[in-house]
Design a protein around this motif. Sequence first.
Motif, PDB file in Angstrom:
ATOM      1  N   GLY A 115       0.794  -1.220   0.000  1.00 57.31           N
ATOM      2  CA  GLY A 115       0.000   0.000   0.000  1.00 57.31           C
ATOM      3  C   GLY A 115       0.826   1.269   0.000  1.00 57.31           C
ATOM      4  O   GLY A 115       0.275   2.361   0.013  1.00 57.31           O
ATOM      5  N   HIS A 116       2.160   1.130   0.001  1.00 54.70           N
ATOM      6  CA  HIS A 116       2.996   2.326   0.077  1.00 54.70           C
ATOM      7  C   HIS A 116       3.108   3.010  -1.281  1.00 54.70           C
ATOM      8  O   HIS A 116       3.275   2.359  -2.300  1.00 54.70           O
ATOM      9  CB  HIS A 116       4.389   1.953   0.589  1.00 54.70           C
ATOM     10  CG  HIS A 116       5.241   3.138   0.862  1.00 54.70           C
ATOM     11  ND1 HIS A 116       5.147   3.875   2.019  1.00 54.70           N
ATOM     12  CD2 HIS A 116       6.182   3.752   0.103  1.00 54.70           C
ATOM     13  CE1 HIS A 116       5.995   4.883   1.962  1.00 54.70           C
ATOM     14  NE2 HIS A 116       6.641   4.825   0.812  1.00 54.70           N
ATOM     15  N   LYS A 117       3.050   4.325  -1.264  1.00 55.32           N
ATOM     16  CA  LYS A 117       3.230   5.093  -2.502  1.00 55.32           C
ATOM     17  C   LYS A 117       4.503   5.919  -2.342  1.00 55.32           C
ATOM     18  O   LYS A 117       4.889   6.249  -1.224  1.00 55.32           O
ATOM     19  CB  LYS A 117       2.047   6.043  -2.715  1.00 55.32           C
ATOM     20  CG  LYS A 117       0.704   5.348  -2.743  1.00 55.32           C
ATOM     21  CD  LYS A 117      -0.151   5.901  -3.862  1.00 55.32           C
ATOM     22  CE  LYS A 117      -1.462   5.195  -4.061  1.00 55.32           C
ATOM     23  NZ  LYS A 117      -1.570   3.820  -3.690  1.00 55.32           N
ATOM     24  N   GLY A 118       5.131   6.259  -3.448  1.00 52.83           N
ATOM     25  CA  GLY A 118       6.334   7.095  -3.355  1.00 52.83           C
ATOM     26  C   GLY A 118       7.586   6.266  -3.508  1.00 52.83           C
ATOM     27  O   GLY A 118       7.766   5.574  -4.510  1.00 52.83           O
ATOM     28  N   ILE A 119       8.445   6.310  -2.474  1.00 52.21           N
ATOM     29  CA  ILE A 119       9.753   5.642  -2.580  1.00 52.21           C
ATOM     30  C   ILE A 119       9.812   4.454  -1.626  1.00 52.21           C
ATOM     31  O   ILE A 119       9.426   4.562  -0.463  1.00 52.21           O
ATOM     32  CB  ILE A 119      10.887   6.630  -2.234  1.00 52.21           C
ATOM     33  CG1 ILE A 119      10.867   7.814  -3.214  1.00 52.21           C
ATOM     34  CG2 ILE A 119      12.247   5.935  -2.256  1.00 52.21           C
ATOM     35  CD1 ILE A 119      11.770   8.965  -2.817  1.00 52.21           C
ATOM     36  N   ILE A 120      10.284   3.332  -2.148  1.00 52.88           N
ATOM     37  CA  ILE A 120      10.624   2.176  -1.311  1.00 52.88           C
ATOM     38  C   ILE A 120      12.121   1.965  -1.491  1.00 52.88           C
ATOM     39  O   ILE A 120      12.629   1.978  -2.627  1.00 52.88           O
ATOM     40  CB  ILE A 120       9.837   0.925  -1.744  1.00 52.88           C
ATOM     41  CG1 ILE A 120       8.340   1.132  -1.488  1.00 52.88           C
ATOM     42  CG2 ILE A 120      10.338  -0.317  -1.005  1.00 52.88           C
ATOM     43  CD1 ILE A 120       7.463   0.021  -2.012  1.00 52.88           C
ATOM     44  N   ALA A 121      12.850   1.805  -0.391  1.00 50.64           N
ATOM     45  CA  ALA A 121      14.304   1.669  -0.501  1.00 50.64           C
ATOM     46  C   ALA A 121      14.715   0.201  -0.514  1.00 50.64           C
ATOM     47  O   ALA A 121      14.173  -0.629   0.214  1.00 50.64           O
ATOM     48  CB  ALA A 121      14.979   2.400   0.655  1.00 50.64           C
TER      49      ALA A 121
END
Length: 329
Positions: A115-121
């Motif tokens: 469900g995360h939006k944006g940046i995943i490291a």
Amino acid sequence: MKVAIVGATGAVGHELMKVLENSTLDFSELQLYASPRSAGLKLPFRGQELTVQATPEGAIDADVILASAGGSISKALAPAWVAGGALVIDNSSAFRYDADVPLVVPEVNGQAALGHKGIIANPNCTTAIAVVAVAPLHRKYGVKRMIVSTYQATSGAGQKGMEELLEQTHMQLHGKEATASVFAHPIPFNVIPHIDAFQDNGYTKEEMKVAWETRKILGDENLIISCTAVRIPTLRTHSEAITLELERPATPDEARELLRHTAGVEVRDDPEAKLYPMPLTASGKYDVEVGRIRASLAFEGGLELFVAGDQLLKGAALNAVQIAEYLQA
Ligand code: HSE
């Protein structure tokens, strides 16, 4: 779904293409970006020729961007990619320590990406390789202290690191003096206890990354971690000796059994048959090899192990693609 690779012509970019070629990820288009000097280059992918484009300053029309062009490019351009609606899986350390950026090894904490939006490291290679083996032991027995000694391949410094090893080895064998440019000293026939910048506490940044990132991925700020990171003259697999002090005692047989059932791990542990993890056997493999599992003489009830994992695969490209696969599944 459209996927883009930024840094497509580097060592990690090359592996990203190979991993994607055989991936279960369902995507309709792959776009390749690199520095302007590589623009126009054609690279084969699933029977087609894809043309490398210069990385634009602004948004990229892709759903997922796999970024492997280095921290300064990610830092400068990822905000525009995110503003354009892309999910960015970033291989650099630019955002790893941001509280709102999940740091993900799918077998260990894949749910942090859901469900995360944006940046995943994507973690530092040394950390990703270690946590695949340590996480199940941490979950079952609790880890109080983790002491790591690494034996890191030249691929950790990218394509130019591997080239420096090969070129300098050739020079030294022909009696010529090798001048280091990528590494702090000539790497052939040498072992260099210095990766990345020295910190005020006497550790290097590479050593501190193992501590910072392992704690974040395992979600355990109390875990005590000490690391010595060493560059050795191998091509692409990082090896690590790991000592664990446990909260609840584990026998080597129990640990072996647990690790045999752990995704991403291949237990390779039969000293009599001379079977243990090595760069020779771990290179090119998706799984991290784990062996030399024994009761620790340093910590009662604790364990010692040795792991070897392909730095360009689980340490970089494979883990990034696995994050995307995990999110799509
Ligand atoms: N910092 C690591 C190394 C590369 O130099 O080996 C990790 O991606």
